[in-house]
Design a protein around this motif. Structure first.
Motif, PDB file in Angstrom:
ATOM      1  N   VAL A  23     -40.228  23.939  46.435  1.00  0.00           N
ATOM      2  CA  VAL A  23     -39.276  24.777  47.138  1.00  0.00           C
ATOM      3  C   VAL A  23     -39.279  24.408  48.611  1.00  0.00           C
ATOM      4  O   VAL A  23     -40.206  23.782  49.103  1.00  0.00           O
ATOM      5  N   GLN A  61     -31.416  28.214  49.663  1.00  0.00           N
ATOM      6  CA  GLN A  61     -31.646  29.539  49.109  1.00  0.00           C
ATOM      7  C   GLN A  61     -30.787  29.790  47.879  1.00  0.00           C
ATOM      8  O   GLN A  61     -29.698  29.256  47.739  1.00  0.00           O
ATOM      9  N   CYS A  62     -31.311  30.621  47.007  1.00  0.00           N
ATOM     10  CA  CYS A  62     -30.680  30.965  45.736  1.00  0.00           C
ATOM     11  C   CYS A  62     -29.371  31.725  45.956  1.00  0.00           C
ATOM     12  O   CYS A  62     -29.341  32.702  46.706  1.00  0.00           O
ATOM     13  N   ASP A 119     -33.559  34.171  47.310  1.00  0.00           N
ATOM     14  CA  ASP A 119     -34.911  33.627  47.394  1.00  0.00           C
ATOM     15  C   ASP A 119     -34.844  32.128  47.678  1.00  0.00           C
ATOM     16  O   ASP A 119     -33.801  31.499  47.527  1.00  0.00           O
ATOM     17  N   THR A 120     -35.965  31.566  48.092  1.00  0.00           N
ATOM     18  CA  THR A 120     -36.013  30.138  48.365  1.00  0.00           C
ATOM     19  C   THR A 120     -35.704  29.341  47.103  1.00  0.00           C
ATOM     20  O   THR A 120     -36.190  29.654  46.021  1.00  0.00           O
ATOM     21  N   SER A 121     -34.885  28.321  47.272  1.00  0.00           N
ATOM     22  CA  SER A 121     -34.464  27.505  46.132  1.00  0.00           C
ATOM     23  C   SER A 121     -35.111  26.137  46.164  1.00  0.00           C
ATOM     24  O   SER A 121     -35.396  25.587  47.221  1.00  0.00           O
ATOM     25  N   CYS A 132     -33.127  29.836  42.537  1.00  0.00           N
ATOM     26  CA  CYS A 132     -34.586  29.846  42.642  1.00  0.00           C
ATOM     27  C   CYS A 132     -35.193  29.663  41.247  1.00  0.00           C
ATOM     28  O   CYS A 132     -34.500  29.720  40.235  1.00  0.00           O
ATOM     29  N   LYS A 176     -34.005  39.352  46.140  1.00  0.00           N
ATOM     30  CA  LYS A 176     -35.364  38.971  45.755  1.00  0.00           C
ATOM     31  C   LYS A 176     -36.215  40.194  45.389  1.00  0.00           C
ATOM     32  O   LYS A 176     -37.028  40.151  44.472  1.00  0.00           O
TER      33      LYS A 176
END
Ligand SMILES: [Zn+2]
Ligand SMILES: [Zn+2]
Ligand SMILES: [Zn+2]
Ligand SMILES: [Zn+2]
Lengths: 114, 114
Positions: free
Chosen positions: A17, A22-23, A28-30, A40, A70
């Motif tokens: 990641v 980002q998702c 959230d972090t992708s 994500c 998230k």
DNA sequence: TCCGGTCAAGGTTATT
DNA sequence: AATAACCTTGACCGGA
């Protein structure tokens, strides 16, 4: 790794990641693209399980408008899957965003899933 | 494309598989030679990763005689790599078939890999 | 032609 | 049981 793949790194085939992506579903972090969109690990796995097992979820709130981020993505599976599809997630390179949804307070799954 | 290359076609530079050629390791369709022998994309990639990362596998069955075909090739990495080498796959144009194997129920990898 | 690199799909594992 | 991080696979691409 090309210079265009900023934010996506891989070591030994492992996908990592990165703060740069980002998702589209929950923010959230992708780690990169999953089923057609930036997503994500969590939303990717959730979509994978839902499609494979042909799961049908119901929005307990009945509105189909639950917040999907998230912190709340696990609160309503129906709204999470709905957002996955609305953001463009697909199984076979074919978008599902135009599929009819069932909003008759039974569930929120597209008919094609049943 | 020469007349001798029956079964291998290419369009626009893309390499295409053809029913005319098959992988000597698993029998899947092959696109041509990889590491010295006719092999499929899967066995080619598997051999490439195994050699590069110097991976050591163990046959869970303990026999070193697992079936390696398209349907079962991912069931036992040790037996898949063993068959890759036995069928003549090599990294630098130098055959590995004469390398000693370890069969002492620890693993099945050739010593040169360790 | 073939080789190395890429990277999304699917499988596995740890955690709860 | 479900979730999410981690891992392996293989189709594809550009370069040699
Ligand atoms: Zn997400
Ligand atoms: Zn909801
Ligand atoms: Zn093969
Ligand atoms: Zn085996």
């Amino acid at each position: 790794m090309g210079v265009n793949n900023i934010g996506v790194g891989s070591v030994g085939g492992a996908r990592r990641v990165s703060p740069g992506l980002q998702c589209l579903v929950c923010g959230d972090t992708s780690s990169g693209k999953h089923y057609g969109i930036l997503a994500c690990n969590g939303c990717s796995g959730f979509f994978k399980r839902s499609v494979r097992r042909k799961l049908i979820y119901r929005c307990q709130a009945g509105t189909g408008a639950c917040v999907v981020d998230k912190a709340h993505r696990n609160q309503c599976q129906a709204c999470r899957l709905k957002k996955c599809i609305q953001m463009g997630m697909n199984k076979d390179g074919r978008s599902m965003t135009s599929l009819p949804f069932i909003y008759n307070d039974e569930n929120l799954m597209p008919l094609a899933f049943i």
